[in-house]
Design an enzyme around this catalytic site. Structure first.
Site, PDB file in Angstrom:
ATOM      1  N   GLU A  49       0.865  -1.189   0.000  1.00  0.00           N
ATOM      2  CA  GLU A  49       0.000   0.000   0.000  1.00  0.00           C
ATOM      3  C   GLU A  49       0.905   1.244   0.000  1.00  0.00           C
ATOM      4  OE1 GLU A  49      -1.546   0.760   3.952  1.00  0.00           O
ATOM      5  OE2 GLU A  49      -3.336   1.758   3.182  1.00  0.00           O
ATOM      6  N   ASN A 109      -7.042   6.236  -1.607  1.00  0.00           N
ATOM      7  CA  ASN A 109      -5.954   5.305  -1.328  1.00  0.00           C
ATOM      8  C   ASN A 109      -6.190   4.124  -2.281  1.00  0.00           C
ATOM      9  OD1 ASN A 109      -4.120   3.486  -0.276  1.00  0.00           O
ATOM     10  ND2 ASN A 109      -4.608   3.934   1.864  1.00  0.00           N
ATOM     11  N   LYS A 126      -9.530   2.075  -1.708  1.00  0.00           N
ATOM     12  CA  LYS A 126      -9.730   1.536  -0.350  1.00  0.00           C
ATOM     13  C   LYS A 126     -11.065   1.966   0.258  1.00  0.00           C
ATOM     14  CE  LYS A 126      -7.059   1.256   3.998  1.00  0.00           C
ATOM     15  NZ  LYS A 126      -5.768   1.698   4.584  1.00  0.00           N
ATOM     16  N   GLU A 145      -6.011   8.769   7.761  1.00  0.00           N
ATOM     17  CA  GLU A 145      -6.607   8.308   6.497  1.00  0.00           C
ATOM     18  C   GLU A 145      -7.998   8.897   6.289  1.00  0.00           C
ATOM     19  OE1 GLU A 145      -5.860   4.432   4.811  1.00  0.00           O
ATOM     20  OE2 GLU A 145      -4.801   3.894   6.640  1.00  0.00           O
ATOM     21  N   CYS A 171      -4.872  -2.935   2.917  1.00  0.00           N
ATOM     22  CA  CYS A 171      -4.564  -2.845   4.335  1.00  0.00           C
ATOM     23  C   CYS A 171      -5.727  -3.134   5.274  1.00  0.00           C
ATOM     24  CB  CYS A 171      -3.904  -1.518   4.682  1.00  0.00           C
ATOM     25  SG  CYS A 171      -3.115  -1.615   6.312  1.00  0.00           S
ATOM     26  N   ASN A 196       0.335  -1.012   5.403  1.00  0.00           N
ATOM     27  CA  ASN A 196       1.264  -0.294   6.311  1.00  0.00           C
ATOM     28  C   ASN A 196       0.597  -0.378   7.679  1.00  0.00           C
ATOM     29  OD1 ASN A 196       3.297   1.874   4.682  1.00  0.00           O
ATOM     30  ND2 ASN A 196       1.472   1.280   3.539  1.00  0.00           N
TER      31      ASN A 196
HETATM   32  N1  CDT Z   1      -2.898   1.399   6.566  1.00  0.00           N
HETATM   33  C1  CDT Z   1      -3.816   0.819   7.356  1.00  0.00           C
HETATM   34  O1  CDT Z   1      -4.961   0.658   6.981  1.00  0.00           O
HETATM   35  N2  CDT Z   1      -3.405   0.470   8.610  1.00  0.00           N
HETATM   36  C2  CDT Z   1      -4.299  -0.066   9.581  1.00  0.00           C
HETATM   37  C3  CDT Z   1      -3.913   0.405  10.930  1.00  0.00           C
HETATM   38  C4  CDT Z   1      -4.988   0.252  11.893  1.00  0.00           C
HETATM   39  S1  CDT Z   1      -4.435  -0.614  13.238  1.00  0.00           S
HETATM   40  C5  CDT Z   1      -5.651  -1.728  13.635  1.00  0.00           C
HETATM   41  C6  CDT Z   1      -4.350  -1.595   9.585  1.00  0.00           C
HETATM   42  O2  CDT Z   1      -5.453  -2.145   9.649  1.00  0.00           O
HETATM   43  O3  CDT Z   1      -3.312  -2.240   9.533  1.00  0.00           O
END
Ligand code: CDT
Length: 314
Positions: A49, A109, A126, A145, A171, A196
């Site tokens: 991502e 995204n 996303k 985000e 993600c 990420n």
């Molecule tokens: N980039 C991304 O969506 N990161 C989220 C962080 C949230 S932590 C539960 C993830 O779900 O990994």
């Protein structure tokens, strides 16, 4: 008797991309891993991502500043064209995540699936955007985000490419069973996801090891319950001191991990996956047409948050 249908699947994990790293430096690293993936006979390589820049939603800034520094106005563009050219030369497909600024000024995204002829065959924006839109001044970092991106407007779709029916998500989508089910109900045999995932939770004191546990349990359960292969690519390690988990994996429809990264650096993992393995699960335990009962699942689309108990017959 199911005949095997083999596909070379590579996942190219990225180590950190710091604030000072240019798009050119990121693309050079992606190209190097694309070459390695091809040398291992991959048909397709999965990148993370937001693979062209640092994970910028951790920083408070205006939307305009974010657009200037981190968003792509076209894809391919001058900086990413070499990656597309290499894909065509090597005859390898790829998944790439990036921040998309549309001609109308909308911000998403986004991930694209590019075929062996370097044509974009599918785009995904996303849908599950985690984090917040306000400035959390006391937090060690932000997760903005909800400020920088709109909820994706393209839904969950699949494409036939590289000999497989492929679906994408990004993600946080991987934590929601609805994402994968929307793909498997369209016959997805392979799901791709870049991520990420910060190692620290800014909202509550979550033990750090749970970040890896919940990541893997979500992917393994989703692959099994949807009878699909999953390729998941991290951007990880400490970006300017902000650590994110690695754990890039290729998961089989059995829920077993077929390959897993062992570093938090640029690392290519590979598996010669057999798409027919999913057929076995689809024909038996997860034969959707035979066993699903959507008439009993209506709450899933009628409700967003949890509500009162539904009254059954007296
Ligand atoms: N980039 C991304 O969506 N990161 C989220 C962080 C949230 S932590 C539960 C993830 O779900 O990994």
């Amino acid at each position: 008797m199911t005949h095997s249908r083999k596909m070379g699947l590579a996942v190219a994990q990225m180590g950190p991309l710091h604030l000072a790293d240019s798009r050119g430096a990121a693309v050079a690293r992606l190209m190097e891993m694309m070459r390695e993936a091809k040398s291992r006979n991959a048909d397709l390589v999965v990148f993370p991502e937001l693979a062209l820049t640092t994970f910028f939603p951790r920083y408070w800034m205006s939307e305009e500043a974010a657009c200037d520094a981190y968003f792509e106005r076209a894809m391919p563009n001058a900086e990413t064209q070499p990656l597309f050219d290499l894909a065509r030369e090597l005859q390898i497909g790829f998944y790439l995540g990036y921040a998309e600024l549309t001609p109308e000024g909308r911000r998403f995204n986004t991930a694209i699936l590019v075929d062996k002829g370097a044509r974009i065959v599918q785009k995904y924006r996303k849908i599950h955007l985690p984090g917040h839109s306000d400035h959390k001044v006391d937090a060690p970092f932000q997760h903005l985000e909800k400020k920088f991106f709109e909820v994706g407007d393209l839904g969950f779709t699949v494409a036939d490419a590289m000999g497989a029916t492929i679906g994408m998500c990004i993600c946080n989508d991987r934590r929601w069973p609805e994402s994968w089910r929307s793909l498997s109900l369209q016959g997805a045999e392979l799901g791709l996801v870049g991520y990420n995932t910060p190692s620290w939770n800014i909202h509550w004191k979550e033990p750090v090891h749970l970040r890896m546990h919940t990541h893997l349990i979500a992917l393994q359960a989703s692959a099994y319950q949807n009878a699909m292969w999953i390729g998941a690519a991290a951007k990880c390690g400490a970006e300017d001191g902000f650590h994110m988990i690695g754990g890039s994996v290729i998961v089989a429809p059995s829920g077993e991990i077929a390959a897993q990264s062992s570093t938090e650096e640029d690392e290519v993992i590979f598996a010669n996956i057999d798409l027919a393995l999913g057929d076995t699960f689809r024909e038996h335990v997860f034969n959707f047409a035979k066993h699903r009962r959507p008439e009993h699942y209506t709450l899933i689309t009628e409700r967003t948050g949890a509500g009162p108990a539904v009254k059954g017959p007296e």
